[in-house]
Design an enzyme around this catalytic site. Structure first.
Site, PDB file in Angstrom:
ATOM      1  N   LYS A 171      24.066 -62.007 -54.364  1.00  0.00           N
ATOM      2  CA  LYS A 171      23.405 -62.636 -55.512  1.00  0.00           C
ATOM      3  C   LYS A 171      22.582 -63.851 -55.116  1.00  0.00           C
ATOM      4  CE  LYS A 171      26.302 -60.793 -59.170  1.00  0.00           C
ATOM      5  NZ  LYS A 171      27.583 -60.939 -59.863  1.00  0.00           N
TER       6      LYS A 171
ATOM      7  N   GLY B 115      28.143 -55.517 -53.331  1.00  0.00           N
ATOM      8  CA  GLY B 115      28.480 -56.175 -54.588  1.00  0.00           C
ATOM      9  C   GLY B 115      27.814 -57.550 -54.698  1.00  0.00           C
ATOM     10  N   SER B 116      28.440 -58.416 -55.449  1.00  0.00           N
ATOM     11  CA  SER B 116      27.827 -59.691 -55.817  1.00  0.00           C
ATOM     12  C   SER B 116      27.539 -60.638 -54.669  1.00  0.00           C
ATOM     13  CB  SER B 116      28.756 -60.418 -56.787  1.00  0.00           C
ATOM     14  OG  SER B 116      29.206 -59.547 -57.764  1.00  0.00           O
ATOM     15  N   ALA B 117      28.031 -60.335 -53.518  1.00  0.00           N
ATOM     16  CA  ALA B 117      27.811 -61.237 -52.382  1.00  0.00           C
ATOM     17  C   ALA B 117      26.333 -61.500 -52.146  1.00  0.00           C
ATOM     18  CB  ALA B 117      28.455 -60.648 -51.119  1.00  0.00           C
TER      19      ALA B 117
END
Lengths: 702, 391
Positions: free
Chosen positions: A386, A382-384
């Site tokens: 980014k 997931g967004s980790a």
């Protein structure tokens, strides 16, 4: 006496004498052949001795945590063996058994009726044989013996049954009888007390063929904690693993050697092993031992000082279990939540401080330590990730510091509408990280593919990305610089690198940019966040801090070799970009906009990091055996480090397959509590020093 | 012609040879005591000294009677011997040792007696007497007389040989055949007959060997359970000791090592290296001498036997009385065969057979039998009438 009748006698006697002379001459000639011609060969044959080399195992190296606390010890296992010479008589074995019985206890369960009868016959030979009928006496000696045994009555062996000492003798003799000539056979190797061992060792001279030896069993002092990564060693029965036979045999191992089979035991096999003591036994023709000589001194295996702080490790294990239990109890529909994975390391050195994977068994309602999943299991983060996406954007020139996009759902034709969790409106790079804007990342990815369309106004148009393959490759290459999608280089025999999706299209490219496509391990995430934390150095994570010479006591001896931090690569991007992402990470944790601010803003240790939530699906076979989707779940992840300005600890958390809306921010809870634990321990140690379980003073702390 | 009745000839050379052999025997047994495979409480060299003393007394008592008188009791001795050999199957006190029914155990003394040893002597005397009587009656023996003599000898010999062979003690049986064979050779029977017999015997032996080599399976299947089974095992070990190393070949291999390693000069007194040779105090005693004394010492021992035989033949030649000569010839046959067979098997010239080395091997019965035999020879020698004008 008539002369005539006698005349033949002298002649014939002379002929006879001549014949005898010839025969004796033959004897002498043959004697000459045997003694003179073949004499030297015979002498050589007699002097031909057999050299057999036995290798006595030495204790394997121990393992300690980073503060010198003993993690893996060796428990001595004594064994008493019997190596029979050739042509040993039953009576000699009985003598030996009688002597040995005085020194050791032996379980008598295996003694059979036959053993007892045989013993009675040996003791009462005359009486036993006198029972034979005249017909039986005509039988061969073997048949006679069987007949004799059959005639032994229960009355006869009653006394034997009641005499424990005799039963022990029989139990020992049974073992002696099973030993093949010239091959060591274990008489007893379980529950040998130190006293038995010592007494037998002392009386070896009167116990021909008997020997005592010591072997070691690994003992994990902290039980299950960190046990996965310590790994296991093979037992004598299995010996060296079949698939690596050539490797080990070429390194002077013998086939029944015990070798590390997994994790650190395997990775550091060569240093832990030590050098076996080699003893050469010289035996003559009759198998009599002439000489024993130590041809090579044994060297105990070297010890490992690990990077792990076992105290922290224990706390981390506990925190994961508590947090998981909390939400499993609260949301019973969380039936796919099984694992909690955490890696904590020093981002400047790559030293792993704690590495934990706890698995919950929904049927048994209990946790087991399955820490290996941290290295073996890959999940969508997931967004980790980014931070890596933004850095890729800077470096490829598609965005710059301060670039902003309008965050609103994007609809590209033939692709589902994609958005952030809520419409965020105008976001710049820092806000994009802090608020975890997906749309910002989509624009970065699309622009890298050459699609500069502003989708705020363009609805349902086809993407202008020309070559999704190439763009994905480019993006992946950026991610790889942080350790995402490549081996981290950890000092373990195996690590997973994650699953890579194929057949990309612009939609999947966008998914990749927000951590919704490829999968990564918790260790890879840790390396990624460490690389950002330390300013762009991808450092090899490692579990071993130093190799130490072994000592006789429980402490560490002198340093043999220190494992230095190893930079695998340096990020090619400008330092200002990295600083920018670091600032973004800080805002995630310490800015009112930040997605994790509500948990971390009160912390005194100045943390920074990035949250992540990945959509995931659970597939399972249905009643017909077809695989079908059974649930939508989320992977909750968190990466971070602290303190922001001078990071000393970096961490990654993955809690896969949490029920939708039933995670209660478990990733944040675990993340904040493990950081708390780290800094609490640090503070406590500054006050009270490090608590070390074992008595030995240790000056190696750093 | 005047007889010198007063003169009693003592063959000092013969006695000296026996004394030297006795010393060799006792020394060999002394050195090998600690290297025996069986842990016998018996000190063999001491026992052997005892047997030699008894033997000397027996020898002296054989000398009391003029050997001529043995002719008178020859048949009784033969009958007595045959009875005791046969009696092993029905008389009390008979025992079996090592799978052979060949001993009487004298109750109370713990001594065993092997009647076959004595049977050799009794058969010898009987056959010598038979030939002498036969020849005395026929001044000019015709062909049929020779055949008749052979038949009579066979009638005497066959029962004794068969009884001994059945025990089984093939070694002693062959010794008897050898004694009789030597006697037949010197009995005056025509060469044609002797050669014919030799041819027949050779053919029979050849046939047996042929059957063995061509049809080994047949031998294994049908003969192993008979008396011959034992013979074939020995033969196999002899042909191929390596192959049979674990069983019968083991003994010969070890013995060859012991003898061979003695080399030219030997290892010296009390130096024995090769262990684990079975029955080394009896059948394999030669290996004890050869290992310690080397080729020189062991060939001296063989030479000593040769001298002994020479001395006995010398007595046989100088004796004017055919019976005396025959007695000596029989003794020569007995000693020659046992020495050749015993030494021969030790150095792999012949297959292994359980025969002792005369005068040296440990064993009461055989030693006393030999001492009786020596007594006979001394007896013959002592009563040689020297005629003053005889050349």
């Amino acid at each position: 006496m008539p002369k005539k009748s006698k005349t033949h006698l002298p002649l014939r006697l002379n002929i006879l004498f001549f014949l005898i002379f010839i025969m004796f001459a033959f004897l002498i000639v043959q004697l000459g052949i045997v003694q003179i011609l073949h004499g030297e060969a015979a002498q050589k044959e007699i002097e031909r001795t057999e050299d057999t080399t036995t290798a006595n195992p030495v204790p394997r190296g121990k393992m300690y945590d980073r503060y010198g606390r003993l993690l893996v010890d060796n428990k001595p296992l004594y064994s008493i063996t019997y190596t029979p010479p050739k042509n040993v008589q039953p009576s000699e074995k009985l003598d030996l058994a009688e002597k040995l019985a005085q020194y050791i206890d032996k379980n008598t369960d295996k003694v059979t009726e036959w053993d007892k009868k045989d013993y009675w016959v040996m003791q009462n030979r005359e009486e036993a044989y006198s029972r034979l009928t005249p017909e039986e006496q005509e039988l061969s000696s073997k048949e006679q013996y069987y007949a004799v045994i059959e005639k032994v009555t229960d009355e006869d062996i009653k006394e034997i049954n009641e005499n424990k000492q005799v039963l022990e003798i029989l139990a020992i003799k049974r073992e002696l009888d099973q030993a093949p000539a010239l091959t060591p056979h274990i008489i007893k190797n379980q529950n040998i007390s130190e006293k038995e061992y010592a007494v037998v060792a002392e009386h070896l001279s009167e116990l021909p063929g008997i020997n005592v030896s010591t072997d070691w069993e690994r003992e994990k002092v902290y039980g299950e904690t960190f046990a996965n990564f310590i790994g296991g060693i093979s037992d004598h029965g299995d010996g060296i693993p079949r698939e690596k036979v050539d490797y080990y045999l070429s390194r002077q191992y013998s086939r029944n050697d015990r070798v590390g089979e997994s994790f650190l035991e395997e990775e550091y096999e060569t240093v832990l092993k030590g050098q076996k003591e080699l003893i050469e036994h010289v035996t003559d023709q009759s198998g009599k031992l002439i000489d024993s000589e130590v041809v090579r001194e044994g060297k105990q295996g070297k010890s490992l000082k690990l990077t792990v702080d076992i105290e922290l490790q224990e706390k981390v294990d506990k925190i994961i279990r508590e947090e998981m239990k909390k939400i499993i109890d609260k949301y019973p529909r969380n039936k796919y939540l099984k694992d909690g994975l955490v890696v904590m390391s020093d981002p400047k050195t790559g030293e792993i401080l704690a590495i934990s994977g706890q698995r919950y068994d929904h049927e048994k309602h209990e946790f087991t330590d399955q820490s290996y999943r941290v290295v073996y299991d890959a999940h969508r983060p997931g967004s980790a990730v980014k931070g890596a996406t933004v850095l890729a954007g800077y470096d490829s020139g598609v965005i710059n510091i301060g670039s902003s996009f309008y965050d609103a759902p994007i609809k590209i034709s033939q692709t589902p509408e994609k958005s952030s969790y809520i419409t965020l409106g105008h976001v710049n790079d820092l806000e994009a990280i802090a608020k975890s804007s997906n749309v910002y990342m989509f624009y970065v990815a699309l622009r890298m593919g050459g699609d500069y369309t502003n989708y705020r106004y363009a609805q349902n148009v086809p993407s202008k990305v020309k070559d999704s393959d190439k763009t994905l490759l480019e993006l992946r290459n950026y991610f790889k610089q942080f350790g995402l999608g490549v081996e981290t280089g950890v000092d373990l025999p195996y690590e997973a690198t994650g699953y890579k999706g194929d057949s990309p299209n612009p939609g999947l490219l966008m998914d990749y940019a927000i951590g919704q496509y490829d999968t990564f391990t918790a260790l890879q995430l840790n390396q990624y966040v460490s690389t950002i934390a330390n300013g762009g150095y991808r450092i090899q994570p490692h579990l071993v801090k130093g190799i130490y010479n072994s000592s006789s006591d429980n402490g560490l001896n002198s340093l043999y070799k220190s494992i230095e931090p190893k930079v695998l690569n340096q990020i090619e991007m400008d330092e200002k970009y990295i600083n920018r992402v670091q600032e973004g990470f800080r805002r995630v944790f310490q800015h009112p906009n930040g997605t994790a601010d509500h948990v971390f803003n009160s912390k005194s240790y100045n943390p920074a990091g990035k949250t992540g939530t990945a959509q995931n699906e659970i597939y399972a076979p249905n009643a017909k055996g077809e695989i079908e989707k059974v649930a939508d779940v989320e992977n909750l992840t968190l990466v971070g480090y602290a303190p922001y300005d001078d990071p000393e600890v970096a961490f990654s958390v993955i809690v896969p397959n949490v029920g939708l809306e039933s995670g209660d921010g478990i990733n944040l809870q675990i993340g904040s509590r493990i950081l708390d634990a780290y800094f609490d321990l640090k503070e406590e140690r500054q006050k009270n020093g490090i608590s070390i379980n074992n008595e030995q003073e240790n000056n190696e702390n750093d | 012609m005047q007889k010198d009745h007063k003169r009693f000839n003592i063959d000092y050379i013969l006695i000296s040879i026996i004394i030297i052999l006795a010393i060799i025997s006792v020394l060999s047994l002394y050195t090998v005591q600690d290297y025996l495979t069986t842990n016998s409480p018996v000190l063999f060299y001491k026992q052997q000294i005892k047997w030699y003393i008894i033997g000397a007394i027996v020898t002296a008592s054989v000398l009391i009677l003029d050997y001529d008188r043995f002719r008178a009791i020859a048949w009784y001795l033969y009958g007595f011997g045959l009875l005791f050999v046969a009696g092993l199957y029905f008389l009390p006190f008979s025992i079996e040792l090592g799978g052979a029914r060949g001993w009487y155990q004298i109750p109370g003394l713990g001594v065993t007696v092997q009647p076959a040893e004595f049977m050799k002597i009794f058969l010898l005397i009987a056959v010598a007497h038979l030939i002498t009587s036969h020849n005395e009656k026929r001044k000019e023996p015709r062909f049929v007389d020779d055949v008749w003599l052979l038949a009579k000898i066979a009638m005497l010999t066959i029962p004794a040989v068969i009884l001994v062979a059945m025990q089984p003690d093939l070694g002693s049986a062959v010794v008897m055949l050898c004694i009789v064979g030597f006697l037949i050779l010197v009995s005056g029977i025509r060469w044609r007959i002797l050669l014919a017999i030799a041819g027949i015997v050779a053919a029979i032996i050849g046939a047996f060997v042929g059957i063995y080599l061509l049809f080994p399976d047949f031998v294994h299947d049908y003969l192993n359970d008979t008396v011959f089974g034992h013979v074939f095992t020995r033969l196999e070990a002899w042909f191929d000791p390596q192959q049979n190393a674990e069983q019968s070949g083991y003994q010969i291999n070890k013995t060859l090592l012991a003898i061979g390693s003695g080399q030219l000069l030997g290892k010296g007194f009390m130096n024995i290296e090769v262990l684990g040779i079975p029955v080394r105090e009896t059948d394999m005693i030669f290996s004890v001498i050869a290992e310690q004394a080397g080729f020189i010492g062991s060939s001296l021992v063989i030479t000593l036997y040769f001298l002994l035989i020479y001395r006995i033949i010398h007595t046989a030649l100088s004796c004017k009385d055919p019976f005396g000569s025959y007695l000596c010839t029989g003794v020569v046959g007995m000693i020659t065969y046992q020495v050749i067979q015993n030494v021969g098997m030790s150095i792999k010239l012949l297959p292994i057979s359980g025969l002792s080395l005369p005068f040296i091997s440990y064993g009461g019965s055989s030693l006393i039998a030999y001492m009786i035999a020596i007594g006979l020879v001394l007896n013959v020698k002592s009563r040689i009438r020297t005629y003053m004008f005889d050349d």
